[in-house]
Design a protein around this motif. Structure first.
Motif, PDB file in Angstrom:
ATOM      1  N   ALA A  28      -7.014  -6.117   5.350  1.00 40.48           N
ATOM      2  CA  ALA A  28      -5.849  -5.342   4.892  1.00 40.48           C
ATOM      3  C   ALA A  28      -4.673  -6.272   4.607  1.00 40.48           C
ATOM      4  O   ALA A  28      -3.961  -6.099   3.609  1.00 40.48           O
ATOM      5  CB  ALA A  28      -5.474  -4.292   5.932  1.00 40.48           C
ATOM      6  N   GLU A  29      -4.474  -7.266   5.448  1.00 36.30           N
ATOM      7  CA  GLU A  29      -3.392  -8.231   5.237  1.00 36.30           C
ATOM      8  C   GLU A  29      -3.629  -9.048   3.967  1.00 36.30           C
ATOM      9  O   GLU A  29      -2.692  -9.340   3.224  1.00 36.30           O
ATOM     10  CB  GLU A  29      -3.252  -9.144   6.455  1.00 36.30           C
ATOM     11  N   GLN A  30      -4.867  -9.431   3.721  1.00 34.31           N
ATOM     12  CA  GLN A  30      -5.188 -10.188   2.518  1.00 34.31           C
ATOM     13  C   GLN A  30      -4.926  -9.347   1.269  1.00 34.31           C
ATOM     14  O   GLN A  30      -4.384  -9.839   0.277  1.00 34.31           O
ATOM     15  CB  GLN A  30      -6.640 -10.664   2.554  1.00 34.31           C
ATOM     16  N   LEU A  31      -5.315  -8.086   1.324  1.00 34.35           N
ATOM     17  CA  LEU A  31      -5.072  -7.191   0.179  1.00 34.35           C
ATOM     18  C   LEU A  31      -3.574  -6.967  -0.017  1.00 34.35           C
ATOM     19  O   LEU A  31      -3.082  -6.956  -1.149  1.00 34.35           O
ATOM     20  CB  LEU A  31      -5.801  -5.866   0.381  1.00 34.35           C
ATOM     21  N   ALA A  32      -2.840  -6.801   1.082  1.00 35.52           N
ATOM     22  CA  ALA A  32      -1.394  -6.591   0.988  1.00 35.52           C
ATOM     23  C   ALA A  32      -0.689  -7.822   0.414  1.00 35.52           C
ATOM     24  O   ALA A  32       0.342  -7.691  -0.255  1.00 35.52           O
ATOM     25  CB  ALA A  32      -0.823  -6.234   2.353  1.00 35.52           C
ATOM     26  N   ALA A  33      -1.243  -9.011   0.654  1.00 34.36           N
ATOM     27  CA  ALA A  33      -0.662 -10.225   0.077  1.00 34.36           C
ATOM     28  C   ALA A  33      -0.799 -10.225  -1.445  1.00 34.36           C
ATOM     29  O   ALA A  33       0.053 -10.761  -2.155  1.00 34.36           O
ATOM     30  CB  ALA A  33      -1.321 -11.463   0.676  1.00 34.36           C
ATOM     31  N   ILE A  34      -1.864  -9.609  -1.934  1.00 37.60           N
ATOM     32  CA  ILE A  34      -2.079  -9.499  -3.379  1.00 37.60           C
ATOM     33  C   ILE A  34      -1.235  -8.369  -3.954  1.00 37.60           C
ATOM     34  O   ILE A  34      -0.575  -8.519  -4.974  1.00 37.60           O
ATOM     35  CB  ILE A  34      -3.571  -9.258  -3.690  1.00 37.60           C
TER      36      ILE A  34
ATOM     37  N   PRO B 220      -2.220   3.370  -1.463  1.00 33.29           N
ATOM     38  CA  PRO B 220      -1.090   4.295  -1.504  1.00 33.29           C
ATOM     39  C   PRO B 220      -1.159   5.407  -0.467  1.00 33.29           C
ATOM     40  O   PRO B 220      -0.123   5.914  -0.045  1.00 33.29           O
ATOM     41  CB  PRO B 220      -1.108   4.849  -2.924  1.00 33.29           C
ATOM     42  N   GLY B 221      -2.339   5.784  -0.024  1.00 34.86           N
ATOM     43  CA  GLY B 221      -2.447   6.825   0.990  1.00 34.86           C
ATOM     44  C   GLY B 221      -1.732   6.441   2.269  1.00 34.86           C
ATOM     45  O   GLY B 221      -1.161   7.288   2.954  1.00 34.86           O
ATOM     46  N   GLN B 222      -1.732   5.162   2.614  1.00 38.92           N
ATOM     47  CA  GLN B 222      -1.019   4.691   3.794  1.00 38.92           C
ATOM     48  C   GLN B 222       0.486   4.666   3.568  1.00 38.92           C
ATOM     49  O   GLN B 222       1.247   4.597   4.518  1.00 38.92           O
ATOM     50  CB  GLN B 222      -1.512   3.309   4.207  1.00 38.92           C
ATOM     51  N   LEU B 223       0.903   4.710   2.318  1.00 39.52           N
ATOM     52  CA  LEU B 223       2.327   4.713   1.993  1.00 39.52           C
ATOM     53  C   LEU B 223       2.889   6.131   1.917  1.00 39.52           C
ATOM     54  O   LEU B 223       4.097   6.321   1.832  1.00 39.52           O
ATOM     55  CB  LEU B 223       2.559   3.996   0.657  1.00 39.52           C
ATOM     56  N   GLY B 224       1.992   7.108   1.924  1.00 42.68           N
ATOM     57  CA  GLY B 224       2.444   8.494   1.922  1.00 42.68           C
ATOM     58  C   GLY B 224       2.365   9.184   0.580  1.00 42.68           C
ATOM     59  O   GLY B 224       2.973  10.229   0.380  1.00 42.68           O
ATOM     60  N   TRP B 225       1.636   8.614  -0.356  1.00 42.51           N
ATOM     61  CA  TRP B 225       1.444   9.275  -1.643  1.00 42.51           C
ATOM     62  C   TRP B 225       0.034   9.018  -2.149  1.00 42.51           C
ATOM     63  O   TRP B 225      -0.708   8.241  -1.583  1.00 42.51           O
ATOM     64  CB  TRP B 225       2.482   8.852  -2.672  1.00 42.51           C
ATOM     65  N   THR B 226      -0.297   9.690  -3.233  1.00 44.82           N
ATOM     66  CA  THR B 226      -1.654   9.631  -3.778  1.00 44.82           C
ATOM     67  C   THR B 226      -1.794   8.497  -4.793  1.00 44.82           C
ATOM     68  O   THR B 226      -0.801   7.981  -5.319  1.00 44.82           O
ATOM     69  CB  THR B 226      -2.019  10.950  -4.474  1.00 44.82           C
ATOM     70  N   VAL B 227      -3.032   8.158  -5.085  1.00 48.75           N
ATOM     71  CA  VAL B 227      -3.325   7.187  -6.136  1.00 48.75           C
ATOM     72  C   VAL B 227      -2.783   7.721  -7.465  1.00 48.75           C
ATOM     73  O   VAL B 227      -2.250   6.957  -8.284  1.00 48.75           O
ATOM     74  CB  VAL B 227      -4.841   6.913  -6.221  1.00 48.75           C
TER      75      VAL B 227
END
Length: 153
Positions: free
Chosen positions: A47-53, A59-66
């Motif tokens: 998850a950290e590697q993906l977040a670095a990119i 987006p579901g973890q951010l509170g909205w949909t794709v």
């Protein structure tokens, strides 16, 4: 010429490809619960590697949909290309999505958006729709008004 990213009519994300690899299906899979693996430490690292990119990779973890994110990305792409916000009206599309219609809806449902969505839209210059003023029914104060309404009845 090599195609880096393709969206098909069958579904804009699920069928996305990069360098002929099905990244859309892969993203859909890793966004699911336990999609990054059952080992919590490895999943966290991934998850950290993906977040670095891309900090918005899930987006579901951010509170909205794709879907919301795809439309927001379309809005920012249109704004970067030059049209002003006032020109993005229903019917203005980006990669097949009606961004103008989506934008109009966002201004109407502003109070239901989470604070980060409001912030991002606000940064783009979007504001909530003005609420229509409620008008009160006019009543006549003329002396014969009640008599006329009785006659109608």
């Amino acid at each position: 010429m090599e195609t880096w990213f393709v969206e098909t009519n069958l579904g804009p994300l699920l069928h996305a490809t990069a360098l002929d690899k099905p990244v859309g299906q892969w993203l859909t899979t890793i966004r699911r619960p336990d999609g990054l693996g059952k080992d919590p430490e490895r999943a966290q690292r991934r998850a950290e590697q993906l977040a670095a990119i891309d900090p918005d990779w899930n987006p579901g973890q951010l509170g909205w949909t794709v879907d919301w994110q795809r439309h927001y990305t379309g809005l920012t792409a249109l704004l970067a290309a030059g049209p002003g916000l006032e020109e993005i009206v229903p019917g203005v599309t980006y990669r097949g999505d009606d961004i103008g219609r989506w934008l109009t809806r966002q201004t109407r449902i502003w109070a239901r958006l989470n604070p980060e969505q409001q912030h991002r839209l606000g940064e783009a210059g979007v504001k909530p729709a003005a609420r229509p003023q409620k008008t009160t029914a006019r009543t006549s104060t003329k002396p014969g008004a009640a008599k006329n309404s009785d006659a109608f009845q």
